[in-house]
Design a protein around this motif. Structure first.
Motif, mmCIF file in Angstrom:
data_model
loop_
_atom_site.group_PDB
_atom_site.id
_atom_site.type_symbol
_atom_site.label_atom_id
_atom_site.label_comp_id
_atom_site.label_asym_id
_atom_site.label_seq_id
_atom_site.Cartn_x
_atom_site.Cartn_y
_atom_site.Cartn_z
ATOM 1 N N PHE A 131 3.086 9.578 12.511
ATOM 2 C CA PHE A 131 3.252 8.823 11.277
ATOM 3 C C PHE A 131 2.085 7.851 11.178
ATOM 4 O O PHE A 131 1.380 7.597 12.149
ATOM 5 N N ARG A 132 1.856 7.338 9.984
ATOM 6 C CA ARG A 132 0.732 6.442 9.752
ATOM 7 C C ARG A 132 1.229 5.098 9.244
ATOM 8 O O ARG A 132 2.068 5.027 8.357
ATOM 9 N N LEU A 133 0.685 4.044 9.842
ATOM 10 C CA LEU A 133 0.961 2.677 9.408
ATOM 11 C C LEU A 133 -0.280 2.150 8.715
ATOM 12 O O LEU A 133 -1.391 2.310 9.216
ATOM 13 N N ARG A 134 -0.076 1.523 7.574
ATOM 14 C CA ARG A 134 -1.178 0.847 6.881
ATOM 15 C C ARG A 134 -0.694 -0.524 6.453
ATOM 16 O O ARG A 134 0.363 -0.651 5.829
ATOM 17 N N LEU A 135 -1.460 -1.552 6.827
ATOM 18 C CA LEU A 135 -1.215 -2.913 6.381
ATOM 19 C C LEU A 135 -2.400 -3.336 5.533
ATOM 20 O O LEU A 135 -3.547 -3.073 5.907
ATOM 21 N N ALA A 136 -2.139 -3.973 4.432
ATOM 22 C CA ALA A 136 -3.218 -4.483 3.589
ATOM 23 C C ALA A 136 -2.830 -5.875 3.115
ATOM 24 O O ALA A 136 -1.696 -6.101 2.697
#
Length: 152
Positions: free
Chosen positions: A80-85
């Motif tokens: 799975f992929r985590l992205r924080l912005a």
């Protein structure tokens, strides 16, 4: 008549600052824990100490979305992929967790939960903590569940 041209130099408006982190993690309980720890560490780097309200909110949102990706969105052999912005202009932190299953969309349980229920509260937490949240298709396969929260 004077033909002098006055020139002024001004710097262009700076682009809005967007800080981001993207990380692929194994679709395992350990991967979900790593996602939470990684989010807390990155929030500290962005100026939000681990004990701050913003960091704690982001940690809870990441923990819930990542654990849902592992529990309900797992496809064997796929991460799975985590992205924080973090957008400084809008003071918004966006959390995105993408998994490989497009058929299991998250939904808040329709009936009231009882004290005997062992699951079903996670998305209620997301709904309470996030300013807004939702899902989006992930191209070429899967879905992204996202949540946003404000940062002072």
């Amino acid at each position: 008549m004077d033909n002098t041209v006055l020139k002024t130099t001004t710097a262009p408006d700076p682009e809005p600052e967007l800080r981001a982190l993207t990380q692929r993690l194994p679709a395992t309980p350990r991967g979900a824990r790593l996602a939470r720890r990684l989010a807390v560490r990155r929030m500290a780097e962005w100026g939000y100490p681990p004990a701050s309200d913003v960091s704690c909110t982001v940690a809870l949102l990441v923990a819930e979305l990542a654990s849902n990706a592992v529990r309900h969105g797992r496809v064997p052999g796929r991460d799975f992929r985590l992205r924080l912005a973090c957008a400084s202009a809008t003071r918004t932190i966006r959390i995105e967790v993408s998994d490989a299953r497009e058929d299991r969309l998250p939904a808040i349980p329709p009936t009231p939960l009882t004290t005997d229920d062992e699951s079903g509260r996670g998305l209620l937490l997301v709904d309470l903590l996030a300013t807004r949240w939702g899902t989006a298709p992930r191209i070429p396969v899967g879905k992204t569940v996202w949540a946003e929260c404000g940062a002072p």
